[in-house]
Design an enzyme around this catalytic site. Structure first.
Site, PDB file in Angstrom:
ATOM      1  N   ASP A  67      41.108  37.456  24.017  1.00 18.64           N
ATOM      2  CA  ASP A  67      42.561  37.515  23.859  1.00 18.64           C
ATOM      3  C   ASP A  67      43.077  36.479  22.867  1.00 18.64           C
ATOM      4  O   ASP A  67      42.345  35.559  22.462  1.00 18.64           O
ATOM      5  CB  ASP A  67      43.254  37.352  25.228  1.00 18.64           C
ATOM      6  CG  ASP A  67      42.623  36.271  26.108  1.00 18.64           C
ATOM      7  OD1 ASP A  67      41.850  35.447  25.580  1.00 18.64           O
ATOM      8  OD2 ASP A  67      42.898  36.252  27.304  1.00 18.64           O
ATOM      9  N   ASN A 134      46.300  34.126  39.487  1.00 18.75           N
ATOM     10  CA  ASN A 134      46.813  35.414  39.973  1.00 18.75           C
ATOM     11  C   ASN A 134      45.785  36.534  39.795  1.00 18.75           C
ATOM     12  O   ASN A 134      46.123  37.710  39.827  1.00 18.75           O
ATOM     13  CB  ASN A 134      48.126  35.771  39.266  1.00 18.75           C
ATOM     14  CG  ASN A 134      47.949  35.969  37.755  1.00 18.75           C
ATOM     15  OD1 ASN A 134      46.848  35.857  37.225  1.00 18.75           O
ATOM     16  ND2 ASN A 134      49.046  36.250  37.066  1.00 18.75           N
ATOM     17  N   HIS A 136      44.155  37.342  37.111  1.00 26.07           N
ATOM     18  CA  HIS A 136      44.071  38.042  35.816  1.00 26.07           C
ATOM     19  C   HIS A 136      42.721  37.750  35.158  1.00 26.07           C
ATOM     20  O   HIS A 136      42.125  36.698  35.370  1.00 26.07           O
ATOM     21  CB  HIS A 136      45.254  37.704  34.889  1.00 26.07           C
ATOM     22  CG  HIS A 136      45.270  36.333  34.295  1.00 26.07           C
ATOM     23  ND1 HIS A 136      46.427  35.596  34.130  1.00 26.07           N
ATOM     24  CD2 HIS A 136      44.286  35.536  33.790  1.00 26.07           C
ATOM     25  CE1 HIS A 136      46.149  34.445  33.548  1.00 26.07           C
ATOM     26  NE2 HIS A 136      44.856  34.378  33.338  1.00 26.07           N
ATOM     27  N   GLU A 141      47.324  41.071  33.395  1.00 29.45           N
ATOM     28  CA  GLU A 141      48.100  40.521  34.509  1.00 29.45           C
ATOM     29  C   GLU A 141      48.181  41.541  35.647  1.00 29.45           C
ATOM     30  O   GLU A 141      47.967  42.743  35.424  1.00 29.45           O
ATOM     31  CB  GLU A 141      49.519  40.199  34.018  1.00 29.45           C
ATOM     32  CG  GLU A 141      49.579  39.177  32.881  1.00 29.45           C
ATOM     33  CD  GLU A 141      49.445  37.738  33.375  1.00 29.45           C
ATOM     34  OE1 GLU A 141      48.686  37.479  34.335  1.00 29.45           O
ATOM     35  OE2 GLU A 141      50.088  36.859  32.787  1.00 29.45           O
TER      36      GLU A 141
HETATM   37  C1  F6R Z   1      41.323  33.103  28.365  1.00 32.14           C
HETATM   38  C2  F6R Z   1      41.518  34.109  29.384  1.00 32.14           C
HETATM   39  C3  F6R Z   1      42.177  33.791  30.680  1.00 32.14           C
HETATM   40  C4  F6R Z   1      41.640  32.520  31.336  1.00 32.14           C
HETATM   41  C5  F6R Z   1      42.378  32.234  32.635  1.00 32.14           C
HETATM   42  C6  F6R Z   1      41.902  30.960  33.300  1.00 32.14           C
HETATM   43  O1  F6R Z   1      40.684  33.660  27.223  1.00 32.14           O
HETATM   44  O2  F6R Z   1      41.167  35.218  29.156  1.00 32.14           O
HETATM   45  O3  F6R Z   1      41.998  34.874  31.550  1.00 32.14           O
HETATM   46  O4  F6R Z   1      40.275  32.677  31.579  1.00 32.14           O
HETATM   47  O5  F6R Z   1      43.748  32.147  32.386  1.00 32.14           O
HETATM   48  O6  F6R Z   1      42.229  29.866  32.518  1.00 32.14           O
HETATM   49  P1  F6R Z   1      41.653  28.405  32.868  1.00 32.14           P
HETATM   50  O7  F6R Z   1      40.185  28.487  32.686  1.00 32.14           O
HETATM   51  O8  F6R Z   1      42.316  27.503  31.847  1.00 32.14           O
HETATM   52  O9  F6R Z   1      42.068  28.127  34.269  1.00 32.14           O
END
Ligand code: F6R
Length: 240
Positions: A67, A134, A136, A141
């Site tokens: 992403d 959450n 995701h 989301e």
């Molecule tokens: C990032 C991504 C997100 C993160 C998620 C957790 O490329 O795809 O899904 O993996 O938001 O983020 P952290 O590891 O910072 O808690």
């Protein structure tokens, strides 16, 4: 789905790096799917160390990131392209690396381009995922359906607040992003998901033991044939 619980973040990062290195050794021209965020930082550190020690070679490896924020380019230090350069690509020897273009003129066209590029490459051999509080994955989301392809999404307030720690304030966090869809992620041959800390307990429960629902996007991983979840004891708190 295999769940591996480790005593510390360092141990889980090492184990995740070993899995990536094994993939690259077994198939030197592997296609890797990569994630940003704090969860894989330790794994990337280990991979850089292994590369510098001559234990792994990425010269034939191509990567696709999950992403990117809309509105941020490679020279913005909050962009995911920048993060990947800093944490992995500048320190290793990947053949080619792709991240969705956060500065594309038309984001929907960019989503189609990104998906098509992955499709012609045959999709990902090993996908690395983090997970949001959450549940995701990528920036898919909670929703009322599972998104198929790479697409433009609105970030939830919860995700914007969670990611505000990387920005000067929550109002600086982009509200839109491009993300591989759940369908895109599902086409990966193997998936590893890394998570640590109490803040991920509920999301990990939803992933491993919850009802499969687009309201907890990671729950769909229960249906994928080759998923390994690597977590610390805090993140495993609700599934013991
Ligand atoms: C990032 C991504 C997100 C993160 C998620 C957790 O490329 O795809 O899904 O993996 O938001 O983020 P952290 O590891 O910072 O808690």
């Amino acid at each position: 789905m295999k769940v591996l619980v480790f005593k510390s973040y360092e141990e889980l990062s090492k184990a995740a790096a070993d899995m990536v290195a094994k993939q690259v050794k077994e198939k030197t021209n592997s296609i890797l799917g990569l994630a940003t965020g704090s969860s894989p930082v330790g794994m990337y550190k280990e991979l850089v160390k292994m590369y510098k020690n001559g234990e792994v070679d990425f010269s034939k490896v191509v990567s696709y990131n999950l992403d990117e924020y809309c509105g941020l380019g490679a020279d913005s230090d909050q962009s995911y392209r920048y993060f990947m350069q800093e944490n992995l690509f500048n320190e290793t020897n990947f053949k080619e690396t792709f991240v969705p273009n956060g500065l594309a003129k038309d984001f929907n066209v960019e989503c189609e381009r990104y998906e098509k590029m992955m499709e012609s490459a045959g999709y990902v051999d090993l996908q690395v995922l983090g997970i949001g509080g959450n549940a995701h994955i990528g920036f898919n989301e909670p929703a009322d359906h599972f998104a198929l392809n790479t697409q433009l999404v609105n970030l939830t307030k919860e995700t914007i607040d969670a990611n505000a720690r990387f920005f000067a304030s929550a109002s600086d966090v982009p509200t839109k992003a491009i993300t591989m869809g759940i369908g895109t992620i599902f086409k990966s041959k193997k998936i590893i998901l890394v998570a640590s800390g109490k803040g991920k307990q509920e999301a990990i429960f939803a992933t491993v033991k919850g009802k499969i629902t687009p309201n907890a996007p990671s729950s769909i991983l229960q249906l994928h044939p080759d998923v390994t979840i690597l977590i610390d004891e805090d993140a495993a708190g609700l599934i013991k």
